[in-house]
Design a protein around this motif. Sequence first.
Motif, mmCIF file in Angstrom:
data_model
loop_
_atom_site.group_PDB
_atom_site.id
_atom_site.type_symbol
_atom_site.label_atom_id
_atom_site.label_comp_id
_atom_site.label_asym_id
_atom_site.label_seq_id
_atom_site.Cartn_x
_atom_site.Cartn_y
_atom_site.Cartn_z
ATOM 1 N N ILE A 15 0.824 -1.222 0.000
ATOM 2 C CA ILE A 15 0.000 0.000 0.000
ATOM 3 C C ILE A 15 0.856 1.269 0.000
ATOM 4 C CG2 ILE A 15 -0.314 0.309 2.510
ATOM 5 C CD1 ILE A 15 -3.346 0.737 1.892
ATOM 6 N N THR A 16 2.083 1.176 0.480
ATOM 7 C CA THR A 16 2.931 2.381 0.552
ATOM 8 C C THR A 16 3.357 2.862 -0.839
ATOM 9 O OG1 THR A 16 5.046 1.214 0.740
ATOM 10 C CG2 THR A 16 3.864 1.684 2.794
ATOM 11 N N ARG A 17 3.128 2.049 -1.865
ATOM 12 C CA ARG A 17 3.524 2.416 -3.229
ATOM 13 C C ARG A 17 2.405 3.102 -3.999
ATOM 14 N NH1 ARG A 17 7.870 -1.104 -4.512
ATOM 15 N NH2 ARG A 17 7.995 0.073 -6.451
ATOM 16 N N VAL A 37 1.367 -3.325 8.456
ATOM 17 C CA VAL A 37 1.233 -2.237 7.492
ATOM 18 C C VAL A 37 1.579 -0.892 8.145
ATOM 19 C CG1 VAL A 37 -1.270 -1.857 7.805
ATOM 20 C CG2 VAL A 37 -0.218 -1.420 5.599
ATOM 21 N N ASP A 38 1.301 -0.757 9.427
ATOM 22 C CA ASP A 38 1.631 0.468 10.180
ATOM 23 C C ASP A 38 3.144 0.727 10.144
ATOM 24 O OD1 ASP A 38 1.293 2.617 11.896
ATOM 25 O OD2 ASP A 38 0.965 1.399 13.689
ATOM 26 N N ARG A 43 7.824 3.663 8.010
ATOM 27 C CA ARG A 43 9.157 3.604 7.386
ATOM 28 C C ARG A 43 9.174 4.371 6.070
ATOM 29 N NH1 ARG A 43 9.071 -1.537 9.352
ATOM 30 N NH2 ARG A 43 8.306 -2.413 7.396
ATOM 31 N N ALA A 44 8.124 4.185 5.270
ATOM 32 C CA ALA A 44 8.108 4.809 3.946
ATOM 33 C C ALA A 44 7.824 6.318 4.026
ATOM 34 C CB ALA A 44 7.053 4.121 3.066
ATOM 35 N N ARG A 71 6.785 11.430 2.834
ATOM 36 C CA ARG A 71 7.547 10.890 1.691
ATOM 37 C C ARG A 71 6.796 9.833 0.879
ATOM 38 N NH1 ARG A 71 13.303 10.348 5.010
ATOM 39 N NH2 ARG A 71 13.009 12.360 6.042
ATOM 40 N N LEU A 72 5.565 9.558 1.238
ATOM 41 C CA LEU A 72 4.766 8.595 0.462
ATOM 42 C C LEU A 72 4.300 9.238 -0.845
ATOM 43 C CD1 LEU A 72 2.236 7.244 3.118
ATOM 44 C CD2 LEU A 72 4.151 5.984 2.129
#
Length: 176
Positions: A15-17, A37-38, A43-44, A71-72
């Motif tokens: 999901i971070t992408r 996922v958290d 991190r991302a 930064r996502l």
Amino acid sequence: MGALGDRIRIHTGDITRLVVDAIVNAASSSLLGGGGVDGAIHRAAGPELVAECRTLNGCKTGDAKLTRGYRLPARFIIHTVGPVWQGGGEGEAGLLASCYRRSLEIASDQGFLTIAFPAISTGIYGYPKIEATGIAVDTVTDFLRQDTLLETVTFCCFDDQTAELYRQTVASAGKG
Ligand code: AR6
């Protein structure tokens, strides 16, 4: 606005992408990060995220709060706190539905067009996947019926098996 089915997408991956207005985080009530996922989202997004989360005074189970995405590729993050599965007699179904509804309400209030959800509560919090998928699909479908602003809701599945379960659930919901 397209048909209901065209507004729901199922995606397999991280999901971070995703390039959407907001991704939803399956957070803990402290909002200060964790595993699953958290952890991946923190991190991302980078350390600015936890700094903003510290100002929010946590979040109740079934509720949701908004932060920037840092930064996502997603511009915003909607942090929601799913119920821990305790056998089903502790209001878990209502709380899980509330996570989806509150997240969608925030997205709609903000004028977001695209939002992506992970399978809230089905990892560390132990919610049975079939039941959780039914609640996710029903709650999103009900919301989209009365909301005309949101263009697409993506269910972001971490593996193919989960994506297949979502596909089957969406297909049978469409027949009902
Ligand atoms: N992208 C999409 N889905 C993911 C990703 C990812 N990068 N990583 C995991 N999943 P979980 P919960 C899927 O455990 O059950 C944390 O410690 C995963 O396969 O992340 O709501 C929080 O701080 C599963 O289907 O969330 C809380 O304390 C789904 O995301 C607690 O875990 C949810 O699994 C929340 O537990």
